[in-house]
Design a protein around this motif. Structure first.
Motif, PDB file in Angstrom:
ATOM      1  N   LEU A 191      46.009  39.531  31.116  1.00 23.07           N
ATOM      2  CA  LEU A 191      45.980  40.088  32.410  1.00 23.07           C
ATOM      3  C   LEU A 191      46.494  41.301  32.696  1.00 23.07           C
ATOM      4  CD1 LEU A 191      46.855  37.013  34.717  1.00 23.07           C
ATOM      5  CD2 LEU A 191      44.760  37.936  34.416  1.00 23.07           C
ATOM      6  N   LEU A 192      47.398  41.686  32.055  1.00 21.45           N
ATOM      7  CA  LEU A 192      48.197  43.126  31.953  1.00 21.45           C
ATOM      8  C   LEU A 192      47.173  44.396  31.826  1.00 21.45           C
ATOM      9  CD1 LEU A 192      50.990  43.796  32.668  1.00 21.45           C
ATOM     10  CD2 LEU A 192      51.322  44.121  30.374  1.00 21.45           C
ATOM     11  N   VAL A 193      46.644  44.311  30.690  1.00 19.52           N
ATOM     12  CA  VAL A 193      45.657  45.424  30.365  1.00 19.52           C
ATOM     13  C   VAL A 193      44.686  45.415  31.698  1.00 19.52           C
ATOM     14  CG1 VAL A 193      43.990  46.346  28.819  1.00 19.52           C
ATOM     15  CG2 VAL A 193      46.018  45.531  27.977  1.00 19.52           C
ATOM     16  N   PRO A 194      43.768  44.531  31.979  1.00 21.35           N
ATOM     17  CA  PRO A 194      42.697  44.926  33.075  1.00 21.35           C
ATOM     18  C   PRO A 194      43.314  45.181  34.340  1.00 21.35           C
ATOM     19  CG  PRO A 194      42.940  42.483  32.418  1.00 21.35           C
ATOM     20  CD  PRO A 194      43.784  43.228  31.460  1.00 21.35           C
ATOM     21  N   VAL A 195      44.496  44.745  34.863  1.00 20.39           N
ATOM     22  CA  VAL A 195      45.076  45.025  35.939  1.00 20.39           C
ATOM     23  C   VAL A 195      45.639  46.774  35.930  1.00 20.39           C
ATOM     24  CG1 VAL A 195      47.167  44.809  37.211  1.00 20.39           C
ATOM     25  CG2 VAL A 195      46.080  42.768  36.669  1.00 20.39           C
ATOM     26  N   ILE A 196      46.019  47.051  34.806  1.00 18.73           N
ATOM     27  CA  ILE A 196      46.680  48.620  34.748  1.00 18.73           C
ATOM     28  C   ILE A 196      45.133  49.400  34.780  1.00 18.73           C
ATOM     29  CG2 ILE A 196      47.469  50.367  33.104  1.00 18.73           C
ATOM     30  CD1 ILE A 196      49.255  48.304  32.060  1.00 18.73           C
TER      31      ILE A 196
END
Length: 227
Positions: free
Chosen positions: A85-90
């Motif tokens: 989730l972290l990469v798409p959120v950033i």
């Protein structure tokens, strides 16, 4: 803005001291070292950074990372899901910022567009795996494009002739850019940063200054320092 930072940090320190004191007297039994307590060193500075005039995007990304890590340590999120989730959120955060910038626009882009329409010279400095110093002493300055890739650029405007608003586009990728500005101008930074950032804390703006230097920064594992 510095006063707000001091107030927020003061509140945090007072809250910590109050918890420690109440625990010492047996009034409360609040566990400070809970699972994921170390994420507070990411969450608190990032939250306070949202109240700065500088790069709020980096603070927002840091805050999201800290919260996600805390939730993972508390077993609310799975670590495998966290990294997915972290990469798409950033990426989404930067995407939203770029959309808003495209819709709203800013004065720096208007200045640069006017310069190009009038065929005015925009000084360019590029440093890759090297260093470059440019000095605008006693020159009329209206704009510049600075790029540092695994290198460094130093732009000296302290003795430049600045009679109207100017704009600088600065891109730092695994590098550093130093911009030395005179006292009689204001500086406004608009930054897109990923594991980097822009800082103008060493320069003081004043309502009496007639001109403003607008600095658009892109920092990826790099930094832009305005002095």
């Amino acid at each position: 803005m510095k006063r707000i930072n001091n107030i927020l940090w003061g509140i945090v320190l007072i809250a910590i001291s109050a918890v420690l004191a109440l625990n010492a007297f047996g009034i409360t039994n609040i566990e400070i070292f809970f699972d994921g307590w170390w994420t507070l060193f990411i969450i608190i500075p990032s939250f306070i950074g949202l109240f700065n005039n500088g790069d709020r995007t980096a603070s927002l990304v840091g805050l999201l990372i800290g919260i996600f890590l805390l939730l993972a340590c508390q077993n609310v999120l799975d670590f495998d899901l966290l990294w997915k989730l972290l990469v798409p959120v950033i990426i989404a955060v930067f995407g939203v910022k770029m959309i808003l910038r495209g819709i709203v626009g800013n004065k720096s882009s208007e200045i640069m567009k006017t310069m190009k329409m009038n065929r005015e010279e925009v000084k360019i400095a590029f440093a890759a795996f090297s260093g470059q110093n440019i000095n605008f002493s006693y020159e009329d300055f209206k704009g510049a494009e600075l790029t540092a890739v695994f290198g460094g650029v130093k732009c000296d405007l302290r003795n430049a002739i600045i009679e109207e608003d100017a704009v600088i586009t600065a891109s730092s990728i695994f590098g550093g850019i130093d911009i030395l500005v005179p006292d009689g101008v204001n500086v406004k930074i608009n930054s897109n940063s990923l594991f980097g950032g822009a800082d103008a804390k060493k320069h003081q703006n004043s309502k009496d200054n007639r001109c403003t230097i607008y600095i658009n920064c892109t920092c990826i594992f790099g930094g832009v320092d305005v002095k």
